[in-house]
Design a protein around this motif. Sequence first.
Motif, short mmCIF file in Angstrom:
data_model
loop_
_atom_site.label_atom_id
_atom_site.label_comp_id
_atom_site.label_asym_id
_atom_site.label_seq_id
_atom_site.Cartn_x
_atom_site.Cartn_y
_atom_site.Cartn_z
N GLY A 120 -35.22 9.01 12.95
CA GLY A 120 -35.45 10.17 13.80
C GLY A 120 -36.28 11.20 13.06
N ASP A 121 -36.47 12.36 13.70
CA ASP A 121 -37.33 13.41 13.15
C ASP A 121 -36.57 14.25 12.13
OD1 ASP A 121 -39.11 15.40 12.61
OD2 ASP A 121 -39.31 16.12 14.67
N MET A 122 -36.87 14.03 10.85
CA MET A 122 -36.20 14.78 9.79
C MET A 122 -36.77 16.18 9.62
SD MET A 122 -35.56 12.10 6.70
CE MET A 122 -34.67 10.57 6.95
N THR A 123 -37.90 16.47 10.25
CA THR A 123 -38.55 17.76 10.05
C THR A 123 -38.08 18.82 11.04
OG1 THR A 123 -40.43 17.33 11.53
CG2 THR A 123 -40.61 16.53 9.26
N ASN A 124 -37.26 18.43 12.00
CA ASN A 124 -36.76 19.36 13.01
C ASN A 124 -35.32 19.72 12.67
OD1 ASN A 124 -35.35 20.21 15.50
ND2 ASN A 124 -37.32 19.81 16.49
N GLU A 125 -35.07 20.99 12.39
CA GLU A 125 -33.75 21.41 11.92
C GLU A 125 -32.66 21.16 12.95
OE1 GLU A 125 -33.21 24.82 9.19
OE2 GLU A 125 -35.20 25.41 9.87
N GLU A 126 -33.00 21.12 14.23
CA GLU A 126 -31.99 20.89 15.26
C GLU A 126 -31.70 19.41 15.44
OE1 GLU A 126 -33.10 22.85 18.85
OE2 GLU A 126 -33.14 24.85 17.95
N THR A 127 -32.74 18.61 15.69
CA THR A 127 -32.52 17.19 15.99
C THR A 127 -32.12 16.40 14.76
OG1 THR A 127 -34.87 16.66 15.66
CG2 THR A 127 -34.17 17.26 17.88
N ARG A 128 -32.47 16.85 13.57
CA ARG A 128 -32.16 16.06 12.38
C ARG A 128 -30.67 16.05 12.08
NH1 ARG A 128 -33.60 17.78 6.79
NH2 ARG A 128 -32.38 19.60 6.27
N GLN A 129 -29.91 16.93 12.71
CA GLN A 129 -28.47 16.92 12.51
C GLN A 129 -27.83 15.64 13.04
OE1 GLN A 129 -27.29 19.22 10.53
NE2 GLN A 129 -29.37 20.07 10.54
N ASN A 130 -28.57 14.91 13.88
CA ASN A 130 -28.08 13.65 14.42
C ASN A 130 -28.38 12.47 13.51
OD1 ASN A 130 -27.25 14.97 16.83
ND2 ASN A 130 -29.34 14.85 17.62
N LEU A 131 -29.11 12.71 12.43
CA LEU A 131 -29.52 11.64 11.53
C LEU A 131 -28.50 11.45 10.42
CD1 LEU A 131 -33.29 12.57 11.28
CD2 LEU A 131 -32.21 10.96 12.85
N SER A 132 -28.69 10.41 9.63
CA SER A 132 -27.75 10.14 8.54
C SER A 132 -27.85 11.22 7.47
CB SER A 132 -28.03 8.77 7.92
OG SER A 132 -29.20 8.79 7.14
N ASP A 133 -26.70 11.57 6.91
CA ASP A 133 -26.68 12.54 5.81
C ASP A 133 -27.52 12.06 4.64
OD1 ASP A 133 -24.99 14.13 7.29
OD2 ASP A 133 -23.17 13.43 6.29
N GLU A 134 -27.53 10.75 4.43
CA GLU A 134 -28.26 10.19 3.29
C GLU A 134 -29.76 10.39 3.43
OE1 GLU A 134 -24.35 8.16 3.77
OE2 GLU A 134 -26.01 8.62 5.13
N GLY A 135 -30.28 10.18 4.64
CA GLY A 135 -31.70 10.38 4.87
C GLY A 135 -32.10 11.84 4.74
N ILE A 136 -31.26 12.72 5.28
CA ILE A 136 -31.53 14.15 5.19
C ILE A 136 -31.53 14.60 3.74
CG2 ILE A 136 -30.59 16.43 5.72
CD1 ILE A 136 -29.63 15.26 8.39
N GLU A 137 -30.56 14.13 2.97
CA GLU A 137 -30.47 14.52 1.56
C GLU A 137 -31.73 14.13 0.80
OE1 GLU A 137 -27.69 13.87 -2.43
OE2 GLU A 137 -27.21 12.80 -0.58
N ALA A 138 -32.23 12.93 1.04
CA ALA A 138 -33.44 12.47 0.35
C ALA A 138 -34.63 13.35 0.72
CB ALA A 138 -33.72 11.01 0.69
N PHE A 139 -34.81 13.60 2.01
CA PHE A 139 -35.95 14.42 2.45
C PHE A 139 -35.84 15.84 1.93
CE2 PHE A 139 -37.96 17.11 5.82
CZ PHE A 139 -39.28 16.76 5.55
N ASP A 140 -34.62 16.35 1.81
CA ASP A 140 -34.44 17.74 1.39
C ASP A 140 -34.85 18.00 -0.06
OD1 ASP A 140 -33.72 18.59 3.86
OD2 ASP A 140 -31.59 18.87 3.44
N TYR A 141 -34.95 16.96 -0.86
CA TYR A 141 -35.51 17.16 -2.20
C TYR A 141 -36.97 17.60 -2.09
CZ TYR A 141 -31.50 15.32 -4.73
OH TYR A 141 -30.25 15.15 -5.28
#
Length: 232
Positions: A120-141
Amino acid sequence: MTPKPTAAEVKANLIEAAIRLLSDGGPEALQARKLAAEIGASTMAVYTHFGGMSALVDEVAREGFRRLSANLGEVEETDDPAADILTLALAYRRTVVDNPNLYAVTFGQSQPDGQKAALGDMTNEETRQNLSDEGIEAFDYLVRGAKRVIEAGRFRPAPEFSVAAQLWSAVHGYITLEVAGHFGDGENGVDHILVPLATALGVGLGDALEAATRSAQVSIEAWRAKEGNIGT
């Protein structure tokens, strides 16, 4: 008598077996029958613990992101945030190059057994909450790295999610082509393509050419010293 493995242990064993199969045989090797054989179980183990191959592929992707995050997390922040961005890119590259088949699944570029990892879209602060925590953590670096460079005045003011996505696109595009064999063997592509690419992107985002070039040199020299690749 060897104790019976717990459900959590069986799940972990299946994920590790899946990663081994991917590494050795590519996405076509990731099949329920082969997975079961790897851990000495019946094919029902896949369905009992994951409900099917689709959920298992999602878990494999999560594990790929966990490993990527672990490697990105080892990059120490310095007083040169622009250099740190390239160091993150080098850590990202090393992770993917070491197991390209795993990351083809992680990023949805291959579909073992016809199953694609949920993305899903990791760049959207609203929709990315539906994604895996692991993917978000990697992108957030990358998001944190982008924010540091912007706050240091090296990049012009811009939304850090957008800047991080631009950095991600450039780095991942380079890695995809390198893994496919388009840039030769070893570190050739790093010196002649990735470092100039990172420098040019930094300038495009607002950095001065001299400063961007200096930061790239600092990063690659420190990385090579750490990796024991000086002179390659």
